[in-house]
Design a protein around this motif. Structure first.
Motif, PDB file in Angstrom:
ATOM      1  N   ALA A  87       4.569  -1.946  -5.359  1.00 39.49           N
ATOM      2  CA  ALA A  87       6.069  -2.660  -5.592  1.00 39.49           C
ATOM      3  C   ALA A  87       6.894  -2.398  -3.862  1.00 39.49           C
ATOM      4  O   ALA A  87       7.615  -2.810  -3.563  1.00 39.49           O
ATOM      5  N   LYS A  88       6.659  -1.326  -3.069  1.00 37.31           N
ATOM      6  CA  LYS A  88       7.340  -1.089  -2.104  1.00 37.31           C
ATOM      7  C   LYS A  88       6.495  -2.602  -0.742  1.00 37.31           C
ATOM      8  O   LYS A  88       7.402  -2.697  -0.112  1.00 37.31           O
ATOM      9  N   TYR A  89       5.489  -2.409  -0.699  1.00 33.27           N
ATOM     10  CA  TYR A  89       5.080  -4.314   0.063  1.00 33.27           C
ATOM     11  C   TYR A  89       5.501  -5.596  -0.827  1.00 33.27           C
ATOM     12  O   TYR A  89       5.431  -6.218   0.047  1.00 33.27           O
ATOM     13  N   LYS A  90       5.414  -5.559  -1.876  1.00 33.77           N
ATOM     14  CA  LYS A  90       5.885  -6.492  -3.367  1.00 33.77           C
ATOM     15  C   LYS A  90       4.687  -7.511  -2.365  1.00 33.77           C
ATOM     16  O   LYS A  90       4.508  -8.446  -3.043  1.00 33.77           O
ATOM     17  N   ASN A  91       3.662  -7.090  -2.728  1.00 33.79           N
ATOM     18  CA  ASN A  91       2.499  -7.734  -2.585  1.00 33.79           C
ATOM     19  C   ASN A  91       1.320  -7.437  -2.312  1.00 33.79           C
ATOM     20  O   ASN A  91       1.104  -6.353  -2.414  1.00 33.79           O
ATOM     21  N   LEU A  92      -0.426  -7.558  -3.269  1.00 35.38           N
ATOM     22  CA  LEU A  92      -0.778  -6.946  -3.626  1.00 35.38           C
ATOM     23  C   LEU A  92      -2.453  -7.132  -2.491  1.00 35.38           C
ATOM     24  O   LEU A  92      -2.502  -5.274  -2.224  1.00 35.38           O
ATOM     25  N   THR A  93      -2.445  -8.112  -1.822  1.00 42.98           N
ATOM     26  CA  THR A  93      -2.929  -7.949  -0.221  1.00 42.98           C
ATOM     27  C   THR A  93      -2.226  -5.886   0.501  1.00 42.98           C
ATOM     28  O   THR A  93      -3.766  -5.833   1.074  1.00 42.98           O
ATOM     29  N   ARG A  94      -1.190  -6.429   0.668  1.00 40.96           N
ATOM     30  CA  ARG A  94      -0.886  -5.283   1.319  1.00 40.96           C
ATOM     31  C   ARG A  94      -0.474  -3.909   1.044  1.00 40.96           C
ATOM     32  O   ARG A  94      -1.248  -3.078   2.199  1.00 40.96           O
ATOM     33  N   ALA A  95      -0.697  -4.296  -0.410  1.00 42.83           N
ATOM     34  CA  ALA A  95      -1.016  -2.517  -0.237  1.00 42.83           C
ATOM     35  C   ALA A  95      -2.443  -1.823  -0.330  1.00 42.83           C
ATOM     36  O   ALA A  95      -3.009  -0.506  -0.298  1.00 42.83           O
ATOM     37  N   ALA A  96      -2.885  -3.529  -1.022  1.00 44.70           N
ATOM     38  CA  ALA A  96      -4.423  -2.783  -0.710  1.00 44.70           C
ATOM     39  C   ALA A  96      -4.616  -1.835   0.587  1.00 44.70           C
ATOM     40  O   ALA A  96      -5.612  -1.442   0.632  1.00 44.70           O
ATOM     41  N   ASN A  97      -4.425  -3.140   1.601  1.00 45.10           N
ATOM     42  CA  ASN A  97      -4.580  -3.012   3.773  1.00 45.10           C
ATOM     43  C   ASN A  97      -4.276  -1.502   2.936  1.00 45.10           C
ATOM     44  O   ASN A  97      -4.776  -0.418   4.001  1.00 45.10           O
ATOM     45  N   ALA A  98      -2.944  -0.577   2.876  1.00 48.67           N
ATOM     46  CA  ALA A  98      -2.182   0.211   2.616  1.00 48.67           C
ATOM     47  C   ALA A  98      -3.101   1.290   2.865  1.00 48.67           C
ATOM     48  O   ALA A  98      -3.213   2.448   2.632  1.00 48.67           O
ATOM     49  N   LEU A  99      -3.161   0.729   1.243  1.00 45.80           N
ATOM     50  CA  LEU A  99      -4.579   2.133   0.872  1.00 45.80           C
ATOM     51  C   LEU A  99      -5.755   2.509   0.858  1.00 45.80           C
ATOM     52  O   LEU A  99      -7.004   3.139   0.992  1.00 45.80           O
ATOM     53  N   VAL A 100      -6.501   0.990   2.155  1.00 44.12           N
ATOM     54  CA  VAL A 100      -7.793   1.363   2.801  1.00 44.12           C
ATOM     55  C   VAL A 100      -9.107   0.438   1.588  1.00 44.12           C
ATOM     56  O   VAL A 100      -9.749   1.397   0.804  1.00 44.12           O
ATOM     57  N   THR A 101      -8.568  -0.225   0.332  1.00 50.87           N
ATOM     58  CA  THR A 101      -9.197  -0.856  -0.755  1.00 50.87           C
ATOM     59  C   THR A 101      -9.387  -2.315  -1.092  1.00 50.87           C
ATOM     60  O   THR A 101      -8.693  -2.408  -0.133  1.00 50.87           O
ATOM     61  N   SER A 102      -9.780  -2.798  -2.015  1.00 52.46           N
ATOM     62  CA  SER A 102      -9.932  -4.079  -2.051  1.00 52.46           C
ATOM     63  C   SER A 102      -8.319  -5.051  -3.133  1.00 52.46           C
ATOM     64  O   SER A 102      -7.785  -3.599  -4.113  1.00 52.46           O
ATOM     65  N   GLN A 103      -8.056  -6.030  -2.758  1.00 51.42           N
ATOM     66  CA  GLN A 103      -6.988  -6.649  -3.841  1.00 51.42           C
ATOM     67  C   GLN A 103      -7.210  -6.574  -5.406  1.00 51.42           C
ATOM     68  O   GLN A 103      -6.366  -6.672  -6.046  1.00 51.42           O
ATOM     69  N   PRO A 104      -9.085  -6.982  -4.827  1.00 52.43           N
ATOM     70  CA  PRO A 104      -9.079  -6.857  -6.751  1.00 52.43           C
ATOM     71  C   PRO A 104      -8.928  -5.156  -7.929  1.00 52.43           C
ATOM     72  O   PRO A 104      -8.485  -5.135  -8.607  1.00 52.43           O
ATOM     73  N   SER A 105      -9.194  -4.290  -6.560  1.00 57.89           N
ATOM     74  CA  SER A 105      -9.434  -2.901  -7.292  1.00 57.89           C
ATOM     75  C   SER A 105      -7.731  -2.746  -7.937  1.00 57.89           C
ATOM     76  O   SER A 105      -7.385  -1.872  -8.935  1.00 57.89           O
ATOM     77  N   VAL A 106      -6.755  -3.318  -6.456  1.00 59.27           N
ATOM     78  CA  VAL A 106      -5.329  -3.026  -6.629  1.00 59.27           C
ATOM     79  C   VAL A 106      -4.573  -3.872  -7.672  1.00 59.27           C
ATOM     80  O   VAL A 106      -4.418  -3.515  -8.887  1.00 59.27           O
TER      81      VAL A 106
END
Length: 296
Positions: free
Chosen positions: A15-34
């Motif tokens: 919700a903060k980044y409004k983007n699944l990939t950016r959120a995944a990068n911030a969480l150090v995980t993969s976009q599919p996992s998010v």
């Protein structure tokens, strides 16, 4: 199955980044996992939280409601971790800054590049609150500086420095072209659907008082949690709303929205830097404070 903190943490970053990939990068995980985690959360809660598009994601009304509760909780936990690391001697110098969305976009962001270039070793934690929440966080010692918009009440112990004033304009979507190019009384447009910030914000209270000063009662049709939602709703011809002029002007000039000139003058507002004189600032925070207060 019930939702756990990991669900809400990932939801917060999406919700903060409004983007699944950016959120995944911030969480150090993969976009599919998010994506999988958010689908699970939607199934658990029984509602749709996001609208997905090629440009990213936007929150649904249910998502906005959930985010209004999840964001403060996650921000508190992040601050708590920082304080603990500081106590254990594991954290470099950092500054916690609280800012309203208007103050952040219109003033704070422009100053950050200069500060980062001079103080690379300092970590900045920026938290987005409304004005009352930001002041409460400051008084509680959870943030070092507050960048907020008037009007607000404050104790004598708080140092308040006005750094920028701004004007708001009333705008509507293309279907309101009949009001363009002439001056109208607020009462004349009083029956049109009005889009405002939520009732617990300073912006809502400011315009509520403006209506009262004109002998009217403000009756919003739509209330939103953040200012950046007002213009998209206006662009969809769902109503009219008050927006800071610097954000509305580019769309007015492109003809995407129309400005409705009022006979009544909307009072100007100020962006202020606020600090608590009872709580000493770190050397880095003092430098940022000085830079923000002296910026022209």
């Amino acid at each position: 199955m019930t939702a756990n903190f990991e669900h809400y943490k990932i939801f917060y970053y999406v919700a903060k980044y409004k983007n699944l990939t950016r959120a995944a990068n911030a969480l150090v995980t993969s976009q599919p996992s998010v994506t999988y985690c958010m689908q699970n959360l939607e199934n658990i809660l029984g509602c749709k939280l996001f609208i997905r598009s090629r440009k990213g994601v936007t929150l649904t009304a249910e998502g906005e409601l959930l985010y209004s509760y999840v964001a403060p909780a996650c921000q508190q936990l992040i601050q708590g971790e920082e304080k603990l690391r500081e106590l254990l001697g594991e954290q470099h110098e950092y500054i916690n800054v609280g800012a309203t969305q208007m103050a952040m976009l219109s003033y704070l962001v422009a100053s950050l590049k200069q500060f980062q270039e001079q103080y690379l070793q300092v970590k900045l934690n920026i938290f987005n609150y409304n004005t009352p929440q930001t002041l409460n966080e400051l008084k509680a010692g959870k943030i070092d500086l507050a960048i907020i918009t008037t009007p607000f009440d404050h104790e004598q112990s708080l140092k308040v420095v006005k750094v920028k004033d701004f004007n708001s304009v009333l705008v509507g979507g293309p279907i309101y072209k009949e009001y363009q190019g002439r001056v109208v009384y607020l009462e004349e447009v009083g029956k049109l659907p009005l889009i405002t910030m939520s009732e617990n914000t300073t912006t809502f209270q400011f315009f509520q008082e403006f209506y009262r000063s004109c002998g009217l009662t403000m009756r919003p049709s739509i209330e939103v949690a953040s200012m950046d939602l007002i213009l998209p709703i206006i662009l969809k011809n769902l109503g009219i709303g008050f927006v800071p002029e610097e954000f509305a002007r580019p769309l007015v000039e492109k003809g995407e929205i129309v400005e409705i000139n009022l006979y009544e003058q909307i009072p100007r507002r100020d962006i202020c830097i606020v600090s608590d004189s009872k709580r000493p600032l770190s050397a880095a925070a003092k430098k940022l404070q000085c830079m923000l207060e002296s910026r022209e």
